[in-house]
Each structure stands twice: as C-alpha cells, then as structure tokens.
Scaffold this motif. Structure first.
Motif, PDB file in Angstrom:
ATOM      1  N   LYS A 121      14.509  19.666 -17.407  1.00  0.00           N
ATOM      2  CA  LYS A 121      14.027  21.044 -17.528  1.00  0.00           C
ATOM      3  C   LYS A 121      15.030  22.026 -16.930  1.00  0.00           C
ATOM      4  O   LYS A 121      15.211  23.130 -17.442  1.00  0.00           O
ATOM      5  CB  LYS A 121      12.669  21.193 -16.858  1.00  0.00           C
ATOM      6  N   ALA A 122      15.690  21.627 -15.851  1.00  0.00           N
ATOM      7  CA  ALA A 122      16.734  22.479 -15.262  1.00  0.00           C
ATOM      8  C   ALA A 122      17.865  22.678 -16.262  1.00  0.00           C
ATOM      9  O   ALA A 122      18.382  23.785 -16.421  1.00  0.00           O
ATOM     10  CB  ALA A 122      17.260  21.862 -13.970  1.00  0.00           C
ATOM     11  N   LEU A 158      24.860  25.182  -7.022  1.00  0.00           N
ATOM     12  CA  LEU A 158      23.678  25.795  -6.415  1.00  0.00           C
ATOM     13  C   LEU A 158      22.645  26.196  -7.467  1.00  0.00           C
ATOM     14  O   LEU A 158      21.438  26.032  -7.258  1.00  0.00           O
ATOM     15  CB  LEU A 158      24.081  26.995  -5.554  1.00  0.00           C
ATOM     16  N   ASN A 159      23.111  26.716  -8.608  1.00  0.00           N
ATOM     17  CA  ASN A 159      22.192  27.043  -9.701  1.00  0.00           C
ATOM     18  C   ASN A 159      21.497  25.790 -10.215  1.00  0.00           C
ATOM     19  O   ASN A 159      20.291  25.801 -10.464  1.00  0.00           O
ATOM     20  CB  ASN A 159      22.940  27.722 -10.857  1.00  0.00           C
ATOM     21  N   ALA A 160      22.265  24.722 -10.396  1.00  0.00           N
ATOM     22  CA  ALA A 160      21.682  23.462 -10.860  1.00  0.00           C
ATOM     23  C   ALA A 160      20.658  22.956  -9.854  1.00  0.00           C
ATOM     24  O   ALA A 160      19.568  22.518 -10.232  1.00  0.00           O
ATOM     25  CB  ALA A 160      22.785  22.417 -11.069  1.00  0.00           C
ATOM     26  N   PHE A 161      21.008  23.033  -8.579  1.00  0.00           N
ATOM     27  CA  PHE A 161      20.091  22.565  -7.536  1.00  0.00           C
ATOM     28  C   PHE A 161      18.801  23.366  -7.528  1.00  0.00           C
ATOM     29  O   PHE A 161      17.704  22.796  -7.517  1.00  0.00           O
ATOM     30  CB  PHE A 161      20.766  22.636  -6.159  1.00  0.00           C
ATOM     31  N   THR A 162      18.889  24.693  -7.546  1.00  0.00           N
ATOM     32  CA  THR A 162      17.666  25.499  -7.467  1.00  0.00           C
ATOM     33  C   THR A 162      16.799  25.315  -8.706  1.00  0.00           C
ATOM     34  O   THR A 162      15.572  25.247  -8.593  1.00  0.00           O
ATOM     35  CB  THR A 162      17.958  27.000  -7.228  1.00  0.00           C
ATOM     36  N   LEU A 178      27.030  17.978  -5.044  1.00  0.00           N
ATOM     37  CA  LEU A 178      26.453  18.726  -3.930  1.00  0.00           C
ATOM     38  C   LEU A 178      25.992  17.774  -2.828  1.00  0.00           C
ATOM     39  O   LEU A 178      26.279  17.987  -1.649  1.00  0.00           O
ATOM     40  CB  LEU A 178      25.295  19.587  -4.432  1.00  0.00           C
ATOM     41  N   GLU A 179      25.300  16.719  -3.204  1.00  0.00           N
ATOM     42  CA  GLU A 179      24.830  15.747  -2.214  1.00  0.00           C
ATOM     43  C   GLU A 179      25.996  15.064  -1.508  1.00  0.00           C
ATOM     44  O   GLU A 179      25.951  14.849  -0.293  1.00  0.00           O
ATOM     45  CB  GLU A 179      23.927  14.706  -2.876  1.00  0.00           C
ATOM     46  N   ALA A 195      24.776  17.053 -16.971  1.00  0.00           N
ATOM     47  CA  ALA A 195      25.533  18.066 -16.221  1.00  0.00           C
ATOM     48  C   ALA A 195      24.801  18.434 -14.937  1.00  0.00           C
ATOM     49  O   ALA A 195      25.429  18.561 -13.873  1.00  0.00           O
ATOM     50  CB  ALA A 195      25.765  19.305 -17.076  1.00  0.00           C
ATOM     51  N   ILE A 196      23.486  18.584 -15.023  1.00  0.00           N
ATOM     52  CA  ILE A 196      22.696  18.890 -13.825  1.00  0.00           C
ATOM     53  C   ILE A 196      22.846  17.750 -12.822  1.00  0.00           C
ATOM     54  O   ILE A 196      23.101  17.974 -11.638  1.00  0.00           O
ATOM     55  CB  ILE A 196      21.204  19.100 -14.172  1.00  0.00           C
ATOM     56  N   SER A 197      22.710  16.529 -13.297  1.00  0.00           N
ATOM     57  CA  SER A 197      22.826  15.356 -12.434  1.00  0.00           C
ATOM     58  C   SER A 197      24.183  15.312 -11.734  1.00  0.00           C
ATOM     59  O   SER A 197      24.262  15.042 -10.529  1.00  0.00           O
ATOM     60  CB  SER A 197      22.612  14.088 -13.256  1.00  0.00           C
ATOM     61  N   HIS A 198      25.257  15.610 -12.475  1.00  0.00           N
ATOM     62  CA  HIS A 198      26.592  15.610 -11.876  1.00  0.00           C
ATOM     63  C   HIS A 198      26.738  16.700 -10.814  1.00  0.00           C
ATOM     64  O   HIS A 198      27.330  16.479  -9.761  1.00  0.00           O
ATOM     65  CB  HIS A 198      27.667  15.751 -12.956  1.00  0.00           C
TER      66      HIS A 198
END
Length: 101
Positions: free
Chosen positions: A25-26, A11-15, A44-45, A36-39
C-alpha cells in the motif's frame, strides 16, 4: 566520522509503510513498487542499526523502535508541511507573478 542522514525517499517510504502497515500500500501511495519500499526500509534499518518493522506473513508491524521513530519523523514532516504552507503565496498571487500582472 559523520553519519549520513536518511534520504527523503527512505523517510517517505518509512512513513507511508508505517501509516498503512503495508509495503504494498505504501508503494501504491508513492507510485513505486513494493520492492522499492522494502529496499528503502532495509537501507534505513541498516543505517539506524535497528529493526523498524516486524515482518510477518503478508503483513508488517512496527517495532517499539519503529513506533518511536515514526512519531518523530511524522512530526518533522508535519513541521515541513506547515512551514511550506506558511510561506506559500496564495494561488492568485502565484498566477499574477507567472503572467507578469
């Protein structure tokens, strides 16, 4: 069968990605790699069964489902932040407790 709730990391990565419209940037904001964000987003998806981002060359955009989910997740995080601030002792009280005053 009970479905799992997304992790706070997901959820943190998504937001962060939704706010910046950038996985890179995330990652910088959260001190993790773009990968890591992509994973996190992919997990999540997969869990939700819906695409949250439209991947473009060198950019991402929120899908309509992603926009709707962001509004809800952002609101939930805001409630958590407000609840934490409401209960948090002022800094002077925390220092006194720590030093036994």
């Amino acid at each position: 069968m009970r479905r799992r709730c997304p992790t706070l990391s997901e959820l943190n990565a998504f937001t962060a990605a939704a706010r910046h419209l950038s996985f890179s940037k995330a990652g910088k904001e959260l001190f993790v790699t773009q990968s890591a964000i992509s994973h996190h987003i992919q997990r999540l998806e997969t869990e939700l069964g819906v695409a949250l981002f439209e991947r473009r060359t060198r950019a991402v955009a929120l899908t309509p489902a992603g926009q709707a989910y962001y509004q809800r997740v952002h609101a939930a995080f805001e409630l958590l932040r407000q609840g934490t601030e409401a209960i948090r002792a002022p800094a002077t009280e925390r220092r006194a407790d720590r030093f036994g005053s």
